[in-house]
Design a protein around this motif. Structure first.
Motif, PDB file in Angstrom:
ATOM      1  N   LEU A   5       0.852  -1.179   0.000  1.00  0.00           N
ATOM      2  CA  LEU A   5       0.000   0.000   0.000  1.00  0.00           C
ATOM      3  C   LEU A   5       0.893   1.235   0.000  1.00  0.00           C
ATOM      4  O   LEU A   5       1.750   1.382   0.871  1.00  0.00           O
ATOM      5  CB  LEU A   5      -0.895   0.018   1.242  1.00  0.00           C
ATOM      6  N   VAL A   6       0.694   2.092  -0.977  1.00  0.00           N
ATOM      7  CA  VAL A   6       1.355   3.395  -1.009  1.00  0.00           C
ATOM      8  C   VAL A   6       0.295   4.398  -0.582  1.00  0.00           C
ATOM      9  O   VAL A   6      -0.649   4.674  -1.311  1.00  0.00           O
ATOM     10  CB  VAL A   6       1.923   3.725  -2.403  1.00  0.00           C
ATOM     11  N   LEU A  36      -2.449   2.301  -4.589  1.00  0.00           N
ATOM     12  CA  LEU A  36      -2.055   3.695  -4.386  1.00  0.00           C
ATOM     13  C   LEU A  36      -3.284   4.419  -3.848  1.00  0.00           C
ATOM     14  O   LEU A  36      -4.324   4.459  -4.508  1.00  0.00           O
ATOM     15  CB  LEU A  36      -1.593   4.297  -5.715  1.00  0.00           C
ATOM     16  N   ARG A  37      -3.177   4.964  -2.625  1.00  0.00           N
ATOM     17  CA  ARG A  37      -4.329   5.606  -2.006  1.00  0.00           C
ATOM     18  C   ARG A  37      -3.954   6.966  -1.432  1.00  0.00           C
ATOM     19  O   ARG A  37      -2.988   7.084  -0.679  1.00  0.00           O
ATOM     20  CB  ARG A  37      -4.878   4.771  -0.846  1.00  0.00           C
ATOM     21  N   LYS A  38      -4.772   7.956  -1.764  1.00  0.00           N
ATOM     22  CA  LYS A  38      -4.653   9.257  -1.116  1.00  0.00           C
ATOM     23  C   LYS A  38      -5.289   9.122   0.263  1.00  0.00           C
ATOM     24  O   LYS A  38      -6.268   8.387   0.430  1.00  0.00           O
ATOM     25  CB  LYS A  38      -5.351  10.337  -1.939  1.00  0.00           C
ATOM     26  N   ILE A  39      -4.758   9.813   1.239  1.00  0.00           N
ATOM     27  CA  ILE A  39      -5.203   9.666   2.619  1.00  0.00           C
ATOM     28  C   ILE A  39      -6.695   9.915   2.781  1.00  0.00           C
ATOM     29  O   ILE A  39      -7.354   9.270   3.592  1.00  0.00           O
ATOM     30  CB  ILE A  39      -4.361  10.559   3.569  1.00  0.00           C
ATOM     31  N   ASP A  40      -7.252  10.822   1.978  1.00  0.00           N
ATOM     32  CA  ASP A  40      -8.682  11.130   2.066  1.00  0.00           C
ATOM     33  C   ASP A  40      -9.567   9.968   1.619  1.00  0.00           C
ATOM     34  O   ASP A  40     -10.744   9.928   1.962  1.00  0.00           O
ATOM     35  CB  ASP A  40      -9.027  12.356   1.213  1.00  0.00           C
ATOM     36  N   GLU A  41      -9.009   9.054   0.841  1.00  0.00           N
ATOM     37  CA  GLU A  41      -9.773   7.940   0.288  1.00  0.00           C
ATOM     38  C   GLU A  41      -9.447   6.605   0.955  1.00  0.00           C
ATOM     39  O   GLU A  41     -10.111   5.604   0.698  1.00  0.00           O
ATOM     40  CB  GLU A  41      -9.487   7.836  -1.219  1.00  0.00           C
ATOM     41  N   ALA A  42      -8.435   6.589   1.800  1.00  0.00           N
ATOM     42  CA  ALA A  42      -7.968   5.345   2.406  1.00  0.00           C
ATOM     43  C   ALA A  42      -8.884   4.891   3.535  1.00  0.00           C
ATOM     44  O   ALA A  42      -9.541   5.704   4.193  1.00  0.00           O
ATOM     45  CB  ALA A  42      -6.554   5.526   2.925  1.00  0.00           C
ATOM     46  N   LEU A  55       4.588   5.167   3.205  1.00  0.00           N
ATOM     47  CA  LEU A  55       3.829   6.322   3.674  1.00  0.00           C
ATOM     48  C   LEU A  55       4.485   7.610   3.200  1.00  0.00           C
ATOM     49  O   LEU A  55       5.684   7.801   3.398  1.00  0.00           O
ATOM     50  CB  LEU A  55       3.768   6.330   5.202  1.00  0.00           C
ATOM     51  N   GLY A  56       3.697   8.487   2.607  1.00  0.00           N
ATOM     52  CA  GLY A  56       4.220   9.758   2.122  1.00  0.00           C
ATOM     53  C   GLY A  56       3.395  10.924   2.612  1.00  0.00           C
ATOM     54  O   GLY A  56       2.163  10.867   2.634  1.00  0.00           O
ATOM     55  N   SER A  57       4.083  11.984   3.008  1.00  0.00           N
ATOM     56  CA  SER A  57       3.402  13.166   3.523  1.00  0.00           C
ATOM     57  C   SER A  57       4.212  14.404   3.187  1.00  0.00           C
ATOM     58  O   SER A  57       5.442  14.362   3.220  1.00  0.00           O
ATOM     59  CB  SER A  57       3.264  13.054   5.052  1.00  0.00           C
TER      60      SER A  57
END
Length: 114
Positions: A5-6, A36-42, A55-57
């Motif tokens: 999971l990215v 690949l998931r944006k945090i708002d959709e995870a 994890l990317g921020s």
């Protein structure tokens, strides 16, 4: 077969570009499935599904973004010990050298080792 999971948050689009490259690289490994998931959709199910997390921020005042922190504090709180044993890495973007990206990455990795 491995599952990666990215998971990322992006304010300006730079971390999103990095996440896409991480996902692309992981996808080139035979028998690895990538989400690949944006945090708002995870969801918590995304995290529970994977064997490894990237994890990317964006760097926000030297630490991870509030959206990423909120996800781990609220969404993942009931599932906390289920994250143990997952392999992880972190990436962050900042405004330039000395922008605190190393501290943001350290903050991201902390959620995986606690």
């Amino acid at each position: 077969m491995g599952k990666v999971l990215v998971l990322y948050d992006s304010a300006s689009g730079n971390t999103k570009k990095m996440a896409a490259l991480v996902a692309e690289g992981a996808g080139k490994i035979p028998a690895v499935e990538v989400r690949l998931r944006k945090i708002d959709e995870a969801t918590a199910d995304d995290v529970l599904w994977c064997d490894g997390l990237a994890l990317g921020s964006p760097t926000n005042m030297g630490v991870l973004s509030w959206k990423m922190k909120r996800f781990w504090d609220e969404t993942m709180a009931p599932h906390w010990m289920k994250v143990d044993g997952k392999i992880g890495c972190a990436f962050s973007s900042s405004g330039g050298w000395g922008g605190g990206a190393e501290l943001a990455c350290q903050s991201l990795l902390t959620v995986l080792i606690n």
